[in-house]
Write a protein that holds these residues in place. Structure first.
Motif, PDB file in Angstrom:
ATOM      1  N   HIS A 194      -2.873  -5.017  11.776  1.00 37.88           N
ATOM      2  CA  HIS A 194      -3.569  -5.495  10.572  1.00 37.88           C
ATOM      3  C   HIS A 194      -4.494  -6.681  10.845  1.00 37.88           C
ATOM      4  O   HIS A 194      -5.338  -7.005  10.007  1.00 37.88           O
ATOM      5  CB  HIS A 194      -2.553  -5.865   9.487  1.00 37.88           C
ATOM      6  CG  HIS A 194      -1.717  -7.060   9.830  1.00 37.88           C
ATOM      7  ND1 HIS A 194      -0.564  -6.971  10.580  1.00 37.88           N
ATOM      8  CD2 HIS A 194      -1.871  -8.375   9.550  1.00 37.88           C
ATOM      9  CE1 HIS A 194      -0.035  -8.167  10.725  1.00 37.88           C
ATOM     10  NE2 HIS A 194      -0.814  -9.046  10.105  1.00 37.88           N
ATOM     11  N   ARG A 240      -5.597   0.445   0.358  1.00 38.78           N
ATOM     12  CA  ARG A 240      -6.679   0.554   1.335  1.00 38.78           C
ATOM     13  C   ARG A 240      -7.580   1.712   0.971  1.00 38.78           C
ATOM     14  O   ARG A 240      -7.230   2.556   0.132  1.00 38.78           O
ATOM     15  CB  ARG A 240      -6.113   0.749   2.745  1.00 38.78           C
ATOM     16  CG  ARG A 240      -5.212   1.960   2.919  1.00 38.78           C
ATOM     17  CD  ARG A 240      -4.492   1.915   4.266  1.00 38.78           C
ATOM     18  NE  ARG A 240      -3.454   2.917   4.356  1.00 38.78           N
ATOM     19  CZ  ARG A 240      -3.565   4.063   5.024  1.00 38.78           C
ATOM     20  NH1 ARG A 240      -4.702   4.361   5.644  1.00 38.78           N
ATOM     21  NH2 ARG A 240      -2.558   4.917   5.077  1.00 38.78           N
ATOM     22  N   ASP A 270       0.828  -1.205   0.000  1.00 41.49           N
ATOM     23  CA  ASP A 270       0.000   0.000   0.000  1.00 41.49           C
ATOM     24  C   ASP A 270       0.867   1.261   0.000  1.00 41.49           C
ATOM     25  O   ASP A 270       0.580   2.231  -0.707  1.00 41.49           O
ATOM     26  CB  ASP A 270      -0.924  -0.018   1.220  1.00 41.49           C
ATOM     27  CG  ASP A 270      -1.709   1.267   1.378  1.00 41.49           C
ATOM     28  OD1 ASP A 270      -2.483   1.600   0.469  1.00 41.49           O
ATOM     29  OD2 ASP A 270      -1.548   1.937   2.415  1.00 41.49           O
ATOM     30  N   ARG A 276     -10.810  -1.235   8.210  1.00 38.44           N
ATOM     31  CA  ARG A 276      -9.666  -2.144   8.325  1.00 38.44           C
ATOM     32  C   ARG A 276      -9.191  -2.563   6.937  1.00 38.44           C
ATOM     33  O   ARG A 276      -9.980  -3.048   6.123  1.00 38.44           O
ATOM     34  CB  ARG A 276     -10.075  -3.377   9.130  1.00 38.44           C
ATOM     35  CG  ARG A 276      -8.993  -4.425   9.266  1.00 38.44           C
ATOM     36  CD  ARG A 276      -9.536  -5.635  10.000  1.00 38.44           C
ATOM     37  NE  ARG A 276      -8.635  -6.775   9.911  1.00 38.44           N
ATOM     38  CZ  ARG A 276      -8.950  -8.002  10.292  1.00 38.44           C
ATOM     39  NH1 ARG A 276     -10.159  -8.240  10.785  1.00 38.44           N
ATOM     40  NH2 ARG A 276      -8.082  -8.979  10.179  1.00 38.44           N
ATOM     41  N   PRO A 277      -7.905  -2.401   6.637  1.00 39.37           N
ATOM     42  CA  PRO A 277      -7.405  -2.824   5.328  1.00 39.37           C
ATOM     43  C   PRO A 277      -7.212  -4.334   5.279  1.00 39.37           C
ATOM     44  O   PRO A 277      -7.063  -4.991   6.314  1.00 39.37           O
ATOM     45  CB  PRO A 277      -6.056  -2.092   5.215  1.00 39.37           C
ATOM     46  CG  PRO A 277      -5.616  -1.903   6.626  1.00 39.37           C
ATOM     47  CD  PRO A 277      -6.862  -1.755   7.453  1.00 39.37           C
ATOM     48  N   SER A 278      -7.216  -4.883   4.088  1.00 43.05           N
ATOM     49  CA  SER A 278      -6.983  -6.316   3.901  1.00 43.05           C
ATOM     50  C   SER A 278      -5.549  -6.541   3.439  1.00 43.05           C
ATOM     51  O   SER A 278      -5.061  -5.854   2.538  1.00 43.05           O
ATOM     52  CB  SER A 278      -7.940  -6.881   2.848  1.00 43.05           C
ATOM     53  OG  SER A 278      -7.562  -8.203   2.499  1.00 43.05           O
ATOM     54  N   LEU A 313     -13.778  -1.823   0.237  1.00 44.55           N
ATOM     55  CA  LEU A 313     -13.087  -0.972  -0.730  1.00 44.55           C
ATOM     56  C   LEU A 313     -14.092  -0.645  -1.825  1.00 44.55           C
ATOM     57  O   LEU A 313     -14.292  -1.445  -2.761  1.00 44.55           O
ATOM     58  CB  LEU A 313     -11.862  -1.697  -1.305  1.00 44.55           C
ATOM     59  CG  LEU A 313     -10.868  -0.838  -2.099  1.00 44.55           C
ATOM     60  CD1 LEU A 313     -10.251   0.234  -1.215  1.00 44.55           C
ATOM     61  CD2 LEU A 313      -9.766  -1.728  -2.683  1.00 44.55           C
TER      62      LEU A 313
END
Length: 507
Positions: A325, A375, A16, A367-369, A80
């Motif tokens: 994460h 993200r 990212d 929350r990002p994956s 997203l």
């Protein structure tokens, strides 16, 4: 970790981070493209460590599994809004090989970035994943004996935990990597830590990886403890090639080999199931403190206080976090924002390594994956951003870097008032007499208490209490402080971080 040091660590998702830079540059970006300004900003915030998550080479199989997994695909689209398949990069924990990903510039580019961080007093942490590899790791073909083997019956009965693999010995069924409480990770195969040749090979990998950084965050470190591993895999872990099983612990010897080359190397264990102390005794400098997180999330002040009664030597070796994460964003999990502020004040102002997550300082809530290359873009949350700016400034203070910490008791403000039980208070005393007093009313109700202060420190003087996070300032005499304590009246989730100093004569 130094016994008198409580460092701060900043977790950055590499894919990212470089992807954002690439969008600015209009071309692919490597570690060599990271501007000095970005490194200066990280160092300027007071971080001692940067953890670059996911620098290692991943492969096409992991990416395809990440793209086609139905549950994960639903998650991508939910979190997203403008998601496309091009965003799927595959999990960084399905590692094809411990060389720096070619997209990031390879090993040499990372070495140059590490040197640039070092010049700013920031050390580099990377990942080590002991439990499993990607399904297209070279060992699958060359050394299938390194993995947990299954049968066609296993595959038919548990298709979510096994898959066929092409090996030099022909097609085989291998088990997906997993922990004992969840289904397998379908982009990985499970390494067999009862196979002596696998253990030796992984020790060699660890030494190689350690030469490229200053510390390692070891993923799910407890899974390879002999009793955990044997209980998870039972007879399936008997080496398939007839080798005698190796039930000696992996970590002590592996960590000792790294320390023989780099004595100040830092090992951080992702740890759960109350195995933190076990892993510390096997050589880890720091272990995750998920218990503190869970008790804060439960809004249980009594459980938090009991947790903080643990031996300070154990606590200083805990990694304190409010998100990473693997957890929901703190801005999502701790609401309203006053709860977030209270939980963060406790988390980051007690002893231990302080772990912050990319986006946390701005109040990101989505929350990002780890399976995605980017993200969601979110607006900055002004109250949280201002709070974290103040908190990071406070963390630079000498008493919080090298000081002595004590948990303080609270007395009832009056007999019928039990709200003193919802307060968490503690004090830091620095090497040159600096003093910080932290108080948090960790409850949804107004509360009052008297904080018990140490007579040897506060006797015979008048003291100023200046809140570093708000407008409050008080002056109190030891004649009142010693017999009664410091009186506090705080709103729900209210906090004070007092700089305590001796008042000048006549003030």
């Amino acid at each position: 970790m130094e016994s008198d040091s409580f460092p701060s660590l900043y977790e950055i998702a590499t894919r990212d981070w470089l992807g954002g830079l690439a969008r600015t540059l209009g071309r692919p970006a490597t570690f060599d493209d990271v501007p000095d300004q970005a490194l200066d900003q990280i160092a300027g915030l007071g971080f001692d460590w940067v953890w670059l998550l996911g620098v290692w080479q991943t492969g096409a199989v992991g990416r395809e599994v990440s793209r086609s997994h139905p549950e994960w695909s639903r998650w991508y689209r939910d979190h997203l809004p403008d998601f496309t398949d091009q965003d799927v990069c595959g999990s960084p924990y399905a590692i094809q090989g411990y060389s720096v990903h070619r997209d990031f510039g390879g090993d040499d580019a990372l070495a140059r970035l590490r040197a640039r961080f070092r010049a700013r007093g920031v050390r580099l942490m990377l990942d080590f994943v002991p439990n499993h590899t990607a399904r297209d790791h070279p060992w699958v073909e060359r050394h299938p004996e390194y993995y947990i083997a299954g049968t066609e019956m296993d595959l038919g009965r548990e298709p979510g935990n096994y898959a066929r693999a092409e090996t030099a010995e022909g097609p085989q069924v291998l088990a997906f990597g997993r922990d004992p409480y969840f289904p397998g990770w379908p982009d990985t195969f499970q390494l067999n830590y009862r196979h002596p040749s696998l253990c030796a090979a992984m020790r060699d990998v660890l030494v190689k990886v350690a030469a490229q950084c200053d510390g390692l965050r070891c993923d799910m470190a407890m899974l390879v403890l002999p009793d955990i591993f044997a209980r998870t895999w039972k007879e399936a872990s008997l080496p398939s090639d007839g080798s005698l099983p190796d039930d000696s612990p992996f970590w002590p010897d592996a960590i000792a080999r790294v320390r023989a080359q780099t004595p100040d190397f830092l090992f951080l264990a992702e740890a759960y199931w109350d195995l933190e102390w076990t892993l510390q005794h096997q050589g880890f400098d720091v272990t995750y403190d998920k218990r503190l997180y869970d008790r804060l999330h439960a809004h249980d002040a009594t459980a938090v206080r009991d947790h903080l009664r643990a031996d300070v030597d154990f606590q200083r070796r805990c990694a304190r976090f409010l998100e990473n994460h693997d957890e929901p964003r703190a801005a999502f999990a701790f609401v309203p924002w006053e709860v977030h502020r209270a939980a963060a004040t406790i988390t980051f102002l007690v002893p231990g390594l302080r772990l912050f997550h990319q986006g946390q300082l701005e109040g990101a809530a989505i929350r990002p994956s780890v399976h995605l290359a980017r993200r969601a873009i979110e607006p900055v949350n002004p109250p949280l951003a201002e709070f974290y700016a103040r908190l990071l400034a406070i963390l630079k203070r000498p008493e919080l870097r090298r000081g002595r910490w004590t948990l303080r008791e609270c007395r009832r403000a009056w007999n019928e008032n039990t709200t003193s039980e919802q307060f968490l208070t503690f004090m830091w005393e620095g090497p040159a007499g600096e003093t910080l007093l932290v108080a948090v009313n960790y409850a949804p109700d107004q509360g009052q208490c008297y904080v018990v202060l140490p007579p040897d420190t506060f006797a015979g003087k008048t003291w100023n209490f200046r809140d570093l996070t708000g407008p409050f300032a008080y002056q109190r005499s030891s004649d009142d402080l010693i017999p009664h304590g410091l009186y506090l009246d705080l709103p729900p989730w209210g906090t004070h971080v007092f700089e305590v100093s001796q008042a000048s004569p006549g003030t």
